[in-house]
Design a protein around this motif. Structure first.
Motif, PDB file in Angstrom:
ATOM      1  N   THR A  43       0.846  -1.185   0.000  1.00  0.00           N
ATOM      2  CA  THR A  43       0.000   0.000   0.000  1.00  0.00           C
ATOM      3  C   THR A  43       0.885   1.239   0.000  1.00  0.00           C
ATOM      4  OG1 THR A  43      -0.123  -0.095   2.416  1.00  0.00           O
ATOM      5  CG2 THR A  43      -1.950  -1.074   1.203  1.00  0.00           C
ATOM      6  N   GLN A  44       0.269   2.374  -0.263  1.00  0.00           N
ATOM      7  CA  GLN A  44       0.980   3.638  -0.276  1.00  0.00           C
ATOM      8  C   GLN A  44       0.492   4.530   0.864  1.00  0.00           C
ATOM      9  OE1 GLN A  44       0.424   6.015  -3.813  1.00  0.00           O
ATOM     10  NE2 GLN A  44       2.345   7.108  -3.540  1.00  0.00           N
ATOM     11  N   GLN A  45       1.446   5.129   1.574  1.00  0.00           N
ATOM     12  CA  GLN A  45       1.134   6.110   2.601  1.00  0.00           C
ATOM     13  C   GLN A  45       1.966   7.351   2.323  1.00  0.00           C
ATOM     14  OE1 GLN A  45       1.466   4.681   6.604  1.00  0.00           O
ATOM     15  NE2 GLN A  45      -0.200   3.209   6.385  1.00  0.00           N
ATOM     16  N   GLY A  46       1.306   8.403   1.846  1.00  0.00           N
ATOM     17  CA  GLY A  46       2.044   9.584   1.430  1.00  0.00           C
ATOM     18  C   GLY A  46       2.891   9.257   0.226  1.00  0.00           C
ATOM     19  N   THR A  47       4.184   9.518   0.338  1.00  0.00           N
ATOM     20  CA  THR A  47       5.108   9.201  -0.750  1.00  0.00           C
ATOM     21  C   THR A  47       5.826   7.875  -0.516  1.00  0.00           C
ATOM     22  OG1 THR A  47       6.864  10.476   0.329  1.00  0.00           O
ATOM     23  CG2 THR A  47       5.473  11.639  -1.260  1.00  0.00           C
ATOM     24  N   SER A  48       5.505   7.192   0.564  1.00  0.00           N
ATOM     25  CA  SER A  48       6.179   5.933   0.906  1.00  0.00           C
ATOM     26  C   SER A  48       5.310   4.743   0.538  1.00  0.00           C
ATOM     27  CB  SER A  48       6.503   5.890   2.404  1.00  0.00           C
ATOM     28  OG  SER A  48       7.357   6.946   2.768  1.00  0.00           O
ATOM     29  N   TRP A  49       5.986   3.657   0.175  1.00  0.00           N
ATOM     30  CA  TRP A  49       5.315   2.396  -0.118  1.00  0.00           C
ATOM     31  C   TRP A  49       5.628   1.413   0.996  1.00  0.00           C
ATOM     32  CZ3 TRP A  49       1.981   1.680  -4.145  1.00  0.00           C
ATOM     33  CH2 TRP A  49       1.955   2.678  -5.122  1.00  0.00           C
ATOM     34  N   LEU A  50       4.590   0.777   1.519  1.00  0.00           N
ATOM     35  CA  LEU A  50       4.726  -0.189   2.601  1.00  0.00           C
ATOM     36  C   LEU A  50       4.526  -1.588   2.041  1.00  0.00           C
ATOM     37  CD1 LEU A  50       2.682   1.611   5.407  1.00  0.00           C
ATOM     38  CD2 LEU A  50       5.128   1.794   4.881  1.00  0.00           C
ATOM     39  N   VAL A  51       5.530  -2.424   2.194  1.00  0.00           N
ATOM     40  CA  VAL A  51       5.475  -3.805   1.717  1.00  0.00           C
ATOM     41  C   VAL A  51       5.337  -4.722   2.927  1.00  0.00           C
ATOM     42  CG1 VAL A  51       6.662  -5.622   0.448  1.00  0.00           C
ATOM     43  CG2 VAL A  51       6.905  -3.234  -0.276  1.00  0.00           C
ATOM     44  N   GLN A  52       4.286  -5.501   2.942  1.00  0.00           N
ATOM     45  CA  GLN A  52       4.035  -6.423   4.057  1.00  0.00           C
ATOM     46  C   GLN A  52       4.098  -7.854   3.560  1.00  0.00           C
ATOM     47  OE1 GLN A  52       0.554  -5.525   6.328  1.00  0.00           O
ATOM     48  NE2 GLN A  52       0.550  -7.463   7.437  1.00  0.00           N
ATOM     49  N   GLN A  53       4.886  -8.672   4.227  1.00  0.00           N
ATOM     50  CA  GLN A  53       4.937 -10.099   3.926  1.00  0.00           C
ATOM     51  C   GLN A  53       3.705 -10.761   4.539  1.00  0.00           C
ATOM     52  OE1 GLN A  53       8.824 -10.629   5.789  1.00  0.00           O
ATOM     53  NE2 GLN A  53       9.640 -11.293   3.812  1.00  0.00           N
ATOM     54  N   VAL A  54       2.893 -11.369   3.703  1.00  0.00           N
ATOM     55  CA  VAL A  54       1.640 -11.962   4.175  1.00  0.00           C
ATOM     56  C   VAL A  54       1.773 -13.463   4.358  1.00  0.00           C
ATOM     57  CG1 VAL A  54      -0.812 -12.277   3.676  1.00  0.00           C
ATOM     58  CG2 VAL A  54       0.328 -10.131   3.058  1.00  0.00           C
ATOM     59  N   ASP A  55       2.358 -14.140   3.377  1.00  0.00           N
ATOM     60  CA  ASP A  55       2.561 -15.585   3.456  1.00  0.00           C
ATOM     61  C   ASP A  55       3.968 -15.881   2.955  1.00  0.00           C
ATOM     62  OD1 ASP A  55       2.513 -18.336   3.413  1.00  0.00           O
ATOM     63  OD2 ASP A  55       0.504 -18.484   2.555  1.00  0.00           O
ATOM     64  N   THR A  56       4.818 -16.389   3.843  1.00  0.00           N
ATOM     65  CA  THR A  56       6.212 -16.676   3.502  1.00  0.00           C
ATOM     66  C   THR A  56       6.465 -18.177   3.453  1.00  0.00           C
ATOM     67  OG1 THR A  56       6.868 -16.514   5.828  1.00  0.00           O
ATOM     68  CG2 THR A  56       6.997 -14.511   4.510  1.00  0.00           C
ATOM     69  N   ASN A  57       5.486 -18.913   2.988  1.00  0.00           N
ATOM     70  CA  ASN A  57       5.541 -20.370   3.015  1.00  0.00           C
ATOM     71  C   ASN A  57       6.407 -20.963   1.904  1.00  0.00           C
ATOM     72  OD1 ASN A  57       4.773 -22.760   4.322  1.00  0.00           O
ATOM     73  ND2 ASN A  57       3.131 -23.135   2.841  1.00  0.00           N
ATOM     74  N   GLU A  58       7.164 -20.114   1.181  1.00  0.00           N
ATOM     75  CA  GLU A  58       8.133 -20.493   0.153  1.00  0.00           C
ATOM     76  C   GLU A  58       7.525 -21.070  -1.112  1.00  0.00           C
ATOM     77  OE1 GLU A  58      11.269 -22.919   1.631  1.00  0.00           O
ATOM     78  OE2 GLU A  58      12.057 -21.344   2.935  1.00  0.00           O
ATOM     79  N   ALA A  59       6.229 -21.354  -1.112  1.00  0.00           N
ATOM     80  CA  ALA A  59       5.576 -21.803  -2.341  1.00  0.00           C
ATOM     81  C   ALA A  59       4.249 -21.077  -2.508  1.00  0.00           C
ATOM     82  CB  ALA A  59       5.347 -23.311  -2.309  1.00  0.00           C
ATOM     83  N   SER A  60       4.106 -19.955  -1.810  1.00  0.00           N
ATOM     84  CA  SER A  60       2.837 -19.234  -1.811  1.00  0.00           C
ATOM     85  C   SER A  60       2.973 -17.898  -2.531  1.00  0.00           C
ATOM     86  CB  SER A  60       2.360 -18.996  -0.380  1.00  0.00           C
ATOM     87  OG  SER A  60       2.054 -20.216   0.265  1.00  0.00           O
ATOM     88  N   GLY A  61       1.901 -17.485  -3.176  1.00  0.00           N
ATOM     89  CA  GLY A  61       1.878 -16.174  -3.788  1.00  0.00           C
ATOM     90  C   GLY A  61       1.588 -16.120  -5.263  1.00  0.00           C
ATOM     91  N   PRO A  62       1.931 -17.152  -6.074  1.00  0.00           N
ATOM     92  CA  PRO A  62       1.653 -17.040  -7.507  1.00  0.00           C
ATOM     93  C   PRO A  62       0.176 -16.794  -7.800  1.00  0.00           C
ATOM     94  CG  PRO A  62       3.161 -18.835  -7.110  1.00  0.00           C
ATOM     95  CD  PRO A  62       2.685 -18.373  -5.760  1.00  0.00           C
ATOM     96  N   TYR A  63      -0.061 -16.083  -8.876  1.00  0.00           N
ATOM     97  CA  TYR A  63      -1.396 -15.756  -9.368  1.00  0.00           C
ATOM     98  C   TYR A  63      -2.274 -15.074  -8.321  1.00  0.00           C
ATOM     99  CZ  TYR A  63       0.269 -19.095 -12.824  1.00  0.00           C
ATOM    100  OH  TYR A  63       1.027 -19.745 -13.756  1.00  0.00           O
ATOM    101  N   PRO A  64      -1.786 -14.030  -7.658  1.00  0.00           N
ATOM    102  CA  PRO A  64      -2.635 -13.343  -6.681  1.00  0.00           C
ATOM    103  C   PRO A  64      -3.695 -12.498  -7.376  1.00  0.00           C
ATOM    104  CG  PRO A  64      -0.600 -12.131  -6.942  1.00  0.00           C
ATOM    105  CD  PRO A  64      -0.467 -13.377  -7.778  1.00  0.00           C
ATOM    106  N   SER A  65      -4.836 -12.378  -6.727  1.00  0.00           N
ATOM    107  CA  SER A  65      -5.900 -11.502  -7.194  1.00  0.00           C
ATOM    108  C   SER A  65      -6.424 -10.739  -5.988  1.00  0.00           C
ATOM    109  CB  SER A  65      -7.025 -12.309  -7.850  1.00  0.00           C
ATOM    110  OG  SER A  65      -8.054 -11.459  -8.316  1.00  0.00           O
TER     111      SER A  65
END
Length: 241
Positions: A182-204
């Motif tokens: 997400t964006q807050q002001g001019t900064s972008w915040l990156v949050q790790q949601v699932d770090t299960n090493e095989a998770s994340g492809p094809y997100p919607s």
């Protein structure tokens, strides 16, 4: 709507009446079509020079059509203009044609997410209000900002009622992991949601009326489709094999 030929890359959006609009490739040409309420419009070839690559489509609240696509390594934007018809603009002069995400905020402002030329960095750009009011009536896109330097081929974009972007992406560390951005002001915040090493492809990603993100994605190890209802609740398979 169309049968025969290569329509591998295609995108759909609904207008304010709930009617579908399509952008798609027919061979190497870019086409656009929509449902009028009683029949399909005659498909329009909007670019004959487009090469193979991803296509994205979005509609403004007033049903103004935006299409993003690649012509070679150049990421281009087509938008309808009441006087000029289709107006062509350049979003980025170099990129990777695997995927594009396009969104329009409640004020009609267009934004795009795309991969850099190396195919690893996820960029974000907005269509600014710096426009040419003489032909060809085009607007300028902001320089792309890297919002995730581990972004890979898979990402999705949504915009909330305040016009703020929300992204979900499959990032690559020692394996795939799901990131929410997400964006807050001019900064972008990156949050790790699932770090299960095989998770994340094809997100919607989609947003509730209050702006809460909902994200679906693939667990590649177990072949599960998972959904995030809250950012601390990620292991919720909804489809199994």
């Amino acid at each position: 709507l169309y049968s025969g030929g290569n329509t591998m890359f295609r995108a759909m959006a609904l207008d304010s009446s709930g009617y579908p609009h399509f952008a798609y490739r027919k061979g190497n040409d870019l086409w656009y079509a929509y449902w009028t309420g009683s029949s399909w419009s005659r498909s329009l070839r909007v670019d004959e020079l487009a090469t193979s690559g991803a296509v994205a489509l979005a509609l403004s609240p007033s049903n103004r059509v935006s299409i993003a696509y690649y012509e070679g390594s150049t990421l281009k934007h087509l938008i309808t203009h009441p006087l000029q018809g289709w107006v062509s603009e350049v979003i980025a002069s170099s990129g990777t044609f695997y995927d594009i995400a396009l969104a329009v905020d409640p004020g009609g402002n267009v934004m795009a997410a795309y991969l850099g030329s190396a195919g690893m960095d996820l960029y974000f750009s907005r269509r600014t209000n710096t426009c040419l009011y003489d032909p060809p009536y085009s607007c300028i896109w902001s320089s792309g900002v890297v919002v995730d330097d581990q972004g890979e081929d898979f990402f999705s974009l949504a915009v909330d009622r305040q016009g703020m972007p929300h992204l979900a992406t499959a990032a690559w560390a020692s394996g795939f992991e799901l990131h929410y951005i997400t964006q807050q002001g001019t900064s972008w915040l990156v949050q790790q949601v699932d770090t299960n090493e095989a998770s994340g492809p094809y997100p919607s990603i989609a947003l509730t009326p209050g702006g809460t993100p909902r994200i679906s994605y693939l667990d590649w190890l177990n072949y599960d489709l998972k959904v995030v209802y809250q950012l601390d609740q990620v292991f919720l398979p909804v489809v199994r094999r």
